[in-house]
Design a protein around this motif. Structure first.
Motif, PDB file in Angstrom:
ATOM      1  N   ALA A   1       0.839  -1.200   0.000  1.00 34.69           N
ATOM      2  CA  ALA A   1       0.000   0.000   0.000  1.00 34.69           C
ATOM      3  C   ALA A   1       0.880   1.258   0.000  1.00 34.69           C
ATOM      4  CB  ALA A   1      -0.934  -0.007   1.207  1.00 34.69           C
ATOM      5  N   PHE A   2       2.005   1.187   0.699  1.00 31.95           N
ATOM      6  CA  PHE A   2       2.916   2.340   0.736  1.00 31.95           C
ATOM      7  C   PHE A   2       3.569   2.556  -0.629  1.00 31.95           C
ATOM      8  CE2 PHE A   2       2.487   1.226   5.182  1.00 31.95           C
ATOM      9  CZ  PHE A   2       2.378   2.470   5.786  1.00 31.95           C
TER      10      PHE A   2
ATOM     11  N   TYR B   1       2.191   1.738  -3.405  1.00 28.97           N
ATOM     12  CA  TYR B   1       1.105   2.270  -4.246  1.00 28.97           C
ATOM     13  C   TYR B   1       0.958   3.775  -4.021  1.00 28.97           C
ATOM     14  CZ  TYR B   1      -3.653   2.801  -6.099  1.00 28.97           C
ATOM     15  OH  TYR B   1      -4.756   3.202  -6.797  1.00 28.97           O
ATOM     16  N   LEU B   2       1.108   4.174  -2.779  1.00 24.85           N
ATOM     17  CA  LEU B   2       1.053   5.606  -2.434  1.00 24.85           C
ATOM     18  C   LEU B   2       2.157   6.354  -3.187  1.00 24.85           C
ATOM     19  CD1 LEU B   2      -0.145   7.845  -0.503  1.00 24.85           C
ATOM     20  CD2 LEU B   2       1.596   7.170   1.129  1.00 24.85           C
TER      21      LEU B   2
ATOM     22  N   LEU C   1      -2.642  -0.970  -8.583  1.00 27.37           N
ATOM     23  CA  LEU C   1      -3.605  -1.391  -7.565  1.00 27.37           C
ATOM     24  C   LEU C   1      -3.825  -2.900  -7.614  1.00 27.37           C
ATOM     25  CD1 LEU C   1      -5.592  -0.564  -5.338  1.00 27.37           C
ATOM     26  CD2 LEU C   1      -7.326  -0.253  -7.092  1.00 27.37           C
TER      27      LEU C   1
ATOM     28  N   VAL D   1      -1.255  -4.582  -5.635  1.00 25.79           N
ATOM     29  CA  VAL D   1      -1.495  -4.417  -4.190  1.00 25.79           C
ATOM     30  C   VAL D   1      -2.553  -5.420  -3.719  1.00 25.79           C
ATOM     31  CG1 VAL D   1      -2.197  -2.802  -2.369  1.00 25.79           C
ATOM     32  CG2 VAL D   1      -0.968  -1.959  -4.327  1.00 25.79           C
TER      33      VAL D   1
ATOM     34  N   ALA E   1      -3.857  -0.378   5.381  1.00 29.70           N
ATOM     35  CA  ALA E   1      -3.632  -0.451   3.929  1.00 29.70           C
ATOM     36  C   ALA E   1      -4.815   0.140   3.164  1.00 29.70           C
ATOM     37  CB  ALA E   1      -3.405  -1.910   3.525  1.00 29.70           C
TER      38      ALA E   1
ATOM     39  N   ILE F   1      -4.626   3.886   3.233  1.00 26.87           N
ATOM     40  CA  ILE F   1      -3.576   4.430   2.362  1.00 26.87           C
ATOM     41  C   ILE F   1      -4.005   4.334   0.890  1.00 26.87           C
ATOM     42  CG2 ILE F   1      -1.199   4.051   1.550  1.00 26.87           C
ATOM     43  CD1 ILE F   1      -0.593   3.094   4.440  1.00 26.87           C
ATOM     44  N   ILE F   2      -4.579   3.184   0.531  1.00 29.84           N
ATOM     45  CA  ILE F   2      -5.022   3.003  -0.871  1.00 29.84           C
ATOM     46  C   ILE F   2      -6.126   4.016  -1.204  1.00 29.84           C
ATOM     47  CG2 ILE F   2      -6.144   1.406  -2.479  1.00 29.84           C
ATOM     48  CD1 ILE F   2      -4.805  -0.886  -0.839  1.00 29.84           C
TER      49      ILE F   2
ATOM     50  N   THR G   1      -4.730   7.402  -1.669  1.00 35.63           N
ATOM     51  CA  THR G   1      -4.046   7.500  -2.962  1.00 35.63           C
ATOM     52  C   THR G   1      -5.062   7.656  -4.095  1.00 35.63           C
ATOM     53  OG1 THR G   1      -2.423   5.981  -2.033  1.00 35.63           O
ATOM     54  CG2 THR G   1      -2.248   6.438  -4.383  1.00 35.63           C
ATOM     55  N   GLN G   2      -6.155   6.877  -3.998  1.00 36.87           N
ATOM     56  CA  GLN G   2      -7.161   6.915  -5.073  1.00 36.87           C
ATOM     57  C   GLN G   2      -7.910   8.244  -5.132  1.00 36.87           C
ATOM     58  OE1 GLN G   2      -9.562   3.397  -4.541  1.00 36.87           O
ATOM     59  NE2 GLN G   2      -8.231   2.231  -5.901  1.00 36.87           N
TER      60      GLN G   2
ATOM     61  N   VAL H   1     -11.348  -0.947  -2.758  1.00 39.94           N
ATOM     62  CA  VAL H   1      -9.957  -0.541  -2.495  1.00 39.94           C
ATOM     63  C   VAL H   1      -9.014  -1.726  -2.286  1.00 39.94           C
ATOM     64  CG1 VAL H   1     -10.527   1.726  -1.547  1.00 39.94           C
ATOM     65  CG2 VAL H   1     -10.360  -0.218  -0.015  1.00 39.94           C
TER      66      VAL H   1
END
Lengths: 65, 463
Positions: A23-24, A26-27, A33, A36, B190, B193-194, B197-198, B305
């Motif tokens: 996830a980090f 992906y950030l 995605l 992930v 997670a 965070i996802i 980001t989205q 997500v």
């Protein structure tokens, strides 16, 4: 026995790492995605699998004479 | 909610009627782990999104939760833990000394019924995830009654399995909940965070803009915040009012060596009631941004997500919350019907919870429900608190020396009922928000008890 348990704990930790780590990334925009989601799935299987096996191993060992 | 504590209870002697001896007191690590896992539960997936739907500003959430959770931790540390580590009785045993056995049974009944409704909301949460592979028609936010047959069937199926597990295989599930806790915490992180980001934001002002746009969509073009900073503070403080100021966690902290272990609750508050709530709220913001759908259904939100892992999070979080809740509701009912079998009574509790779960409004109105839960149960903690410091002078032996010998102490009954009835009048008669009432009711009950106790202590107590 100790080595097996250590190995299982390693896989359990790896499972947790695969659950949250990507996830980090992906950030930071380094992975997709889909990657992930797959990683979280593998992390889940590793975590629950390794913990279940380690419980089983400890139980079997306790029952040994 | 608290599978860890139940496993703890099964592993150690319960001491239901007596004090926990020093040999059975536990170190602080157990409490940190237990609270961190316990508060990353199915309820968090509903509560976070409901903040957004109520139009709460982003800063109000961030600072309000920070402050409100701190007040909750202080309540555990300075109100609950000191009494628990001095008296070392369960809440029910402690109340028996003060209130009489019949009144404690009635308190149990109230507790059991409220537990069933809470479990019902969790069954709804789980059903939204289980229903995805079956292409279930999801309920909408305005639905009060179940609207489709497939939803009813999924809820009945989920409720049946949860009730059976709670009745027969509870201990195995408690162990599973302990194992799942660290994984759940990380999946929440997670997902947050996802989702962040989205949202595709690169600055704080963009984040606020996206958040405000989500509120606008959710409120059909208007921006009416029904909750501000102080209501968020009050909600965060009192959503577990029954546990801290209501003294339910006396049963947990009686095993603590020192009252300072009360700080361990901060793990639960800042992991579950801060990180997980904000993560869940961001998940809804992403859903609104991508689809315009404002219905806070945990299953579809989590799938968007995190894929299958997200669906598993909702199922595991919902089940590990619903199962111990139904189990505890069963125990509470069993105290009222002591001759009935635990399996039967747990199945009855599960049936009530499943019936409640059929109504989607149970989950969508969770914010108001937890406030009501605190308003009804927390005042008993106020009575216990004032009794401990004013009547017993912090002397545990005073509890047994001067315990109430009758079935129901009128002082406790009136001190509990009067403030709660007044609060319920304002909640249901005048539509006042439930979170305003736990603290005033707690104080009023405590003070009223001290006043009423002065009228009949010599006649109503045994020496």
């Amino acid at each position: 026995m100790k080595t097996r348990l250590l190995l299982l704990r390693f896989f359990a930790c790896l499972g947790l790492l695969l659950t949250a780590g990507p996830a980090f990334l992906y950030l930071g925009g380094q992975i997709s995605l889909e990657f992930v989601k797959q990683s979280m799935l593998i992390g889940m299987v590793l975590w629950f699998g390794a913990i279940t096996l380690s419980y089983y191993l400890q139980r079997v060992t306790k029952k040994m004479p | 909610m608290s599978s860890a504590r139940d496993e703890e209870a099964s592993r150690h002697e319960e001491f239901e009627k007596g004090q926990v001896p020093p040999s059975h007191q536990l170190g602080s690590n157990r409490f940190w782990g237990m609270y961190a896992g316990e508060h990353a539960a199915g309820t968090e997936l509903m509560i976070g999104p409901l903040f957004l739907l109520h139009g709460v500003g982003l800063l109000d959430i961030i600072y309000g939760l920070l402050f409100g959770n701190f007040l909750a931790v202080l309540s555990w540390r300075y109100l609950c833990a000191p009494i628990a580590t001095q008296a070392r009785y369960t809440l029910y045993r402690h109340l028996e000394f003060i209130a009489g056995s019949q009144l404690v049974r009635f308190y149990n009944l109230a507790n059991g019924v409220l537990f069933c409704f809470l479990a019902g909301a969790m069954i709804t949460v789980s059903a939204t995830a289980i229903g995805i592979p079956f292409s279930m028609t999801m309920p909408s936010f305005s639905d009060f009654y179940p609207s489709t047959l497939d939803y009813v069937l999924v809820v009945l199926g989920v409720g049946l399995v949860i009730s059976l597990v709670a009745s027969f295989g509870y201990e195995a599930l408690a162990r599973f909940a302990n194992v799942a806790a660290p994984w759940m915490v990380l999946v929440f992180l997670a997902c947050g965070i996802i989702a962040f980001t989205q949202l595709g934001v690169s600055s704080w002002s963009e984040m606020q803009q996206v958040w405000n746009e989500s509120i606008l969509v959710a409120q059909a073009g208007e921006q009416n915040a029904s909750m501000g900073f102080w209501t968020v503070v009050l909600f965060a403080w009192f959503c577990n009012a029954a546990m801290h100021i209501g003294m339910s966690d006396l049963s947990v902290f009686r095993f603590a060596k020192k009252p300072s272990y009360g700080w361990a609750t901060s793990a639960g508050m800042y992991v579950g009631h801060y990180m997980a709530w904000i993560a869940a709220a961001l998940m809804l913001a992403v859903q609104i941004k991508h689809t315009g759908d404002t219905t806070p259904l945990p299953g579809p939100m989590a799938e968007r997500v995190a894929g299958l892992a997200g669906i598993m999070l909702v199922v595991v979080a919902g089940w590990t919350t619903a199962n111990p809740t139904i189990y505890r509701a069963g125990l509470a009912f069993q105290a009222i019907f002591p001759n009935s079998s635990r399996v039967t009574i747990t199945l009855v509790a599960g049936s009530i919870a499943t019936f409640a779960g059929l109504f989607p409004a149970m989950a969508f109105e969770l914010l108001g429900f937890v406030g009501l839960y605190g308003t009804i149960l927390a005042p008993m903690g106020g009575i216990l608190f004032f009794d401990w410091y004013v009547v017993r002078r912090s002397q545990p032996e005073e509890l047994e020396k001067r315990s109430y010998v009758g079935a129901c102490s009128p002082a406790v009954l009136m001190a509990w009922f009067v403030p709660v009835v007044v609060a319920l009048y304002f909640i249901f008669g005048h539509d006042v928000t439930t979170w305003y009432f736990p603290l005033p009711c707690w104080l009023a009950s405590g003070l009223l008890y001290v006043y009423l106790y002065s009228f009949f202590p010599s006649k109503r107590v045994a020496s």
